[in-house]
Design a protein around this motif. Structure first.
Motif, short mmCIF file in Angstrom:
data_model
loop_
_atom_site.label_atom_id
_atom_site.label_comp_id
_atom_site.label_asym_id
_atom_site.label_seq_id
_atom_site.Cartn_x
_atom_site.Cartn_y
_atom_site.Cartn_z
N MET A 44 0.86 -1.18 0.00
CA MET A 44 0.00 0.00 0.00
C MET A 44 0.90 1.23 0.00
O MET A 44 1.93 1.26 0.68
N THR A 45 0.50 2.24 -0.76
CA THR A 45 1.23 3.51 -0.78
C THR A 45 0.51 4.50 0.13
O THR A 45 -0.72 4.65 0.05
N LEU A 46 1.27 5.16 1.00
CA LEU A 46 0.69 6.13 1.93
C LEU A 46 0.32 7.42 1.19
O LEU A 46 1.17 8.06 0.58
N GLY A 53 -1.53 14.22 12.31
CA GLY A 53 -1.14 15.60 12.61
C GLY A 53 0.35 15.84 12.69
O GLY A 53 0.81 16.97 12.68
N HIS A 54 1.14 14.77 12.77
CA HIS A 54 2.60 14.88 12.78
C HIS A 54 3.19 14.75 11.38
O HIS A 54 4.40 14.81 11.20
N GLY A 55 2.32 14.49 10.40
CA GLY A 55 2.79 14.32 9.03
C GLY A 55 3.35 12.93 8.76
O GLY A 55 4.00 12.70 7.75
N ALA A 95 6.03 7.74 5.98
CA ALA A 95 5.86 9.10 5.46
C ALA A 95 5.03 9.08 4.18
O ALA A 95 4.93 8.06 3.49
N LEU A 96 4.45 10.21 3.89
CA LEU A 96 3.68 10.40 2.67
C LEU A 96 4.45 9.86 1.47
O LEU A 96 5.64 10.17 1.30
N GLY A 97 3.82 9.03 0.67
CA GLY A 97 4.44 8.48 -0.52
C GLY A 97 5.18 7.17 -0.31
O GLY A 97 5.56 6.51 -1.29
N ASP A 98 5.40 6.78 0.94
CA ASP A 98 6.07 5.49 1.20
C ASP A 98 5.24 4.34 0.63
O ASP A 98 4.02 4.31 0.80
#
Length: 158
Positions: A44-46, A53-55, A95-98
């Motif tokens: 799955m891609t994040l 809230g911490h990004g 993280a976003l996109g991982d």
């Protein structure tokens, strides 16, 4: 029907039937990369909607990825199997996109009970979470006699 299938064919047929009705896994963009008896690998891609809230990756989405891999692994024998108890330990942030990979492996399967470990890693191999799931099979075949679709009964899973 399930008694005449070899274990890998049974795992694949069970996964296809489970996938058919698993709206959560599908809508979150998960992909079943591998299925075998007692084992499953999902990715799955994040996305931005999966961060907190911490990004970083929201723990609920990490749990859901692990829980989905666990579900496919423990349902790979053609018998309806549900979660009895699950826990997760978060080790490092996502993280976003991982692109995350959840690898579920059977540790024990005795009678109606099973224990499965799921490791979630980032693309660089960093372990970000460890999940342990305890399963319980109910007295119901996962595949119908014709081999089409899952047979579930809400009352039997509670």
């Amino acid at each position: 029907m399930t008694e005449t299938m070899d274990p890998q064919t049974l795992a694949e047929a069970s996964a296809a039937a489970l996938w058919q009705d698993d709206q959560t896994t599908q809508k979150l963009g998960m992909t079943l990369e591998r299925i075998a008896p007692g084992e499953a690998v999902m990715t799955m891609t994040l996305t931005g909607q999966m961060t907190n809230g911490h990004g970083t990756a929201h723990g609920g989405y990490l749990f859901t990825l692990a829980d989905s891999a666990f579900a496919f692994a423990c349902n790979s024998y053609g018998q309806v199997t549900v979660a009895q108890h699950c826990s997760v330990t978060y080790i490092a942030p996502g993280a976003l996109g991982d692109r995350l990979t959840a690898h579920a492996r059977e540790l024990s399967r005795q009678g109606r009970s099973g224990i499965y470990d799921v490791t979630i890693t980032r693309e660089d191999g960093t372990v970000i979470a460890e999940f342990r799931g305890h399963s319980r099979s109910i007295n119901r075949s996962f595949l119908s006699a014709e081999g089409s679709g899952a047979q579930t009964n809400r009352e039997e899973t509670q």
